[in-house]
Design an enzyme around this catalytic site. Sequence first.
Site, short mmCIF file in Angstrom:
data_model
loop_
_atom_site.label_atom_id
_atom_site.label_comp_id
_atom_site.label_asym_id
_atom_site.label_seq_id
_atom_site.Cartn_x
_atom_site.Cartn_y
_atom_site.Cartn_z
N ASP A 25 -10.70 1.99 -3.52
CA ASP A 25 -11.26 1.63 -2.22
C ASP A 25 -12.78 1.57 -2.26
O ASP A 25 -13.41 1.04 -1.34
CB ASP A 25 -10.82 2.65 -1.16
CG ASP A 25 -9.38 2.46 -0.73
OD1 ASP A 25 -8.79 1.42 -1.05
OD2 ASP A 25 -8.84 3.37 -0.07
N ASP B 271 0.82 -1.20 0.00
CA ASP B 271 0.00 0.00 0.00
C ASP B 271 0.86 1.26 0.00
O ASP B 271 2.06 1.22 0.29
CB ASP B 271 -0.93 -0.01 1.21
CG ASP B 271 -2.28 0.63 0.93
OD1 ASP B 271 -2.37 1.42 -0.03
OD2 ASP B 271 -3.25 0.34 1.67
#
Length: 740
Positions: free
Chosen positions: A552, A482
């Site tokens: 997301d 990430d």
Amino acid sequence: MKNIDRRRRTVCMGMLGGLAGLTVGNAARARPTIDDAARVFRLDGGAVTYAFGVNPDGRLQTMYWGSALSPDDPLPAPAPVAENSSNETSITVTPFEYPGFGAGLTVEPALKVTFPDGVRDLDLRYAGHQLDGDRILVRLKDVSRAVHVTLAYAMEAATGILTRSAVVENRTNGWIQVDQMAAASINLPYADDYRLSYLTGRWAGEFALQNRPVGPGATVIESRKGVTSHQANPWIALSRAMTEEESGPVWFGALGWSGAWRIGVDMDALGGVRMTAGYNPFDFAYRLKPGERLSSPVFHAGYSGEGFGGASRLFHRYQRTRILPGAPALRPRPVLYNSWEATEFAVDEAGQMALAEKAAGLGIERFVVDDGWFGARNSSKAGLGDWVVNTKKFPSGLTPLIRRVNDLGMEFGLWVEPEMVNPDSDLYRAHPDWVIHFPGRARSEARDQLVLNLARKDVYDHLLMVLDRLLGANNIAFLKWDHNRAWSEPGWPQVPPAEQQRLYVTYVDNLYKLLGELRRRHPKVEIESCASGGGRVDLGIMALTDEVWVSDNTDPYDRLLIQDGFSQAYAPAIMMAWVTDSPNWVNKRATSLEYRFLSSMQGALGIGANLNHWSANDYTQAKRLIAEYKRIRVTVQQGNLYRLISPQGGSARSATLSVAQDGSQAVLFAFLHSGGMRNPAPHIQLRGLDPRKTYALRTIAGGVAPRTPKQASGAYWMGQGIKPNLAGDFQAAAIVLEVA
């Protein structure tokens, strides 16, 4: 090209590694052709020809880029375009391959430099060429100073995708400063009706497709964030007014770079259109000492005469066979479960084992523990950077959980965010100077974290050590990598002021080096590129990661729009798509489990829901759909994608079709977003089938209209089509056709 038959030279096939160090797959490259006497260069591959040459002024000039020509077709000799007036001089309107900022150039330059005496004029002329395997290397040099530029050209035989890159070398006795540098400047055929397509967005709303006409002036698409970004993606397409989804010409390109970038499209005073792609010149200054050189990223450019769908399928094929790790023999993406939405930071051994048992019962193949397993990580405020197992949550380390996951028949994966650090962490307390910052200035935090300066060798060495140790000590098959914030205060105070802006290049170079070294040491580990969703999706990071996290936002309807935009540029083979809980956390929209599954089954399927909240019926339905997905996933991930009905523009319906490479299977996903006024459902004409073969129909979900045949020829399904039986809001169907 006159008399080319007597002077043509061809080169053998070989591996292509761009001058910037790109590593790609093993597919054959096209055979470059050079007319030495005329100083004309030509590349042919797929259904594409690209040609350029040296004009009488000694400058490198575009001759042709478009549909494939016959080997003996004549091309106009490269010649400067005559000036239109004293305000539109020849230097400004001639379509150069790599223009330097000099000699009166006022359009976008590919290279701009500053010399110690303040001179900023760069006039690049042809200095020679050579064949390097399957590449053409063309050397340019300034007319009076020892600044040398080498351009690399190659074309893939199957797709006609052209790769361009450049290296600038300082052979003067003093420093030079590179203020602007592109991988390529590419000119299009003259036309007055070009349209530009590109992708923009924001967090939870990535890959929105934009379209606008190209007119006089410039359009700039860029990221200044130090990372690829959510707000824009380094892909563009240029089409003509008559171009549609499956017909008409499309020229397209994507930059393989994961840092700050810029792509410009401009039209000069006489209507010439060009695209220029490379490093973002904003806050950019790369000083080269005598003997030093700077390599550009790689720009990948293609042409299709079969509309946006043809361009996408061509580029998807290129990514699968040339770019992705393991290309051209890709492993199908495993069905994944990620525990983030079930637990967030409250992970522990018992809870993860319980979720793993539930996931295994569904047929999940990879179990991933997300954030919260390490350091003092109980929220986003602390622990980031301390990549040691939290022994309060996992008293015996990760080994018992990994062993249990493996015993259940699943691979084990882990979330990491190596490039970041919390100020409240052991790492930051020990090394506060390791972050990107300006001395004496505030250090802006986002998500309670700062960015480590990966350009530093000690930071690189530390990250390699801790990640290598983590992977070496545990049976980890997968890392979700990430990157949750953009840069701020982009300083590197440990190096001289004149070298600090090297940060923009060296950081990304070291990121690629770190990923490559970890893959070398742990070749079975797969990696996902994630950056608060789709903030780092580009051909540079894709060469080193096996899949990407697109957004997301997991709302299944929103994802149809996001995935449609994503598919314009990037292959479904890498597109992770999760099934999460309803109502969705992003917008509180409620949808059925079946609808959520079918939306996600168009890419690499993942489950991110809280399995502790599922009913027995949810488990039964999910288990069946996962089993069905495994039967079609190679076709979905690696087949040819047809966007039959686009969700763009607020359409009430959308549909995609994936056709296996060998034509033996096709999968139709159809969605009705909102029904109204008893509007009749259309027949959906399929594409890409073999018209002579017979295909049997079966449904995965939803239904088809009465009297739909159980089997018929490919010609029937493409001509008559299929009418999914959908009514109401947020309904979906999945239908499989297989050669009988």
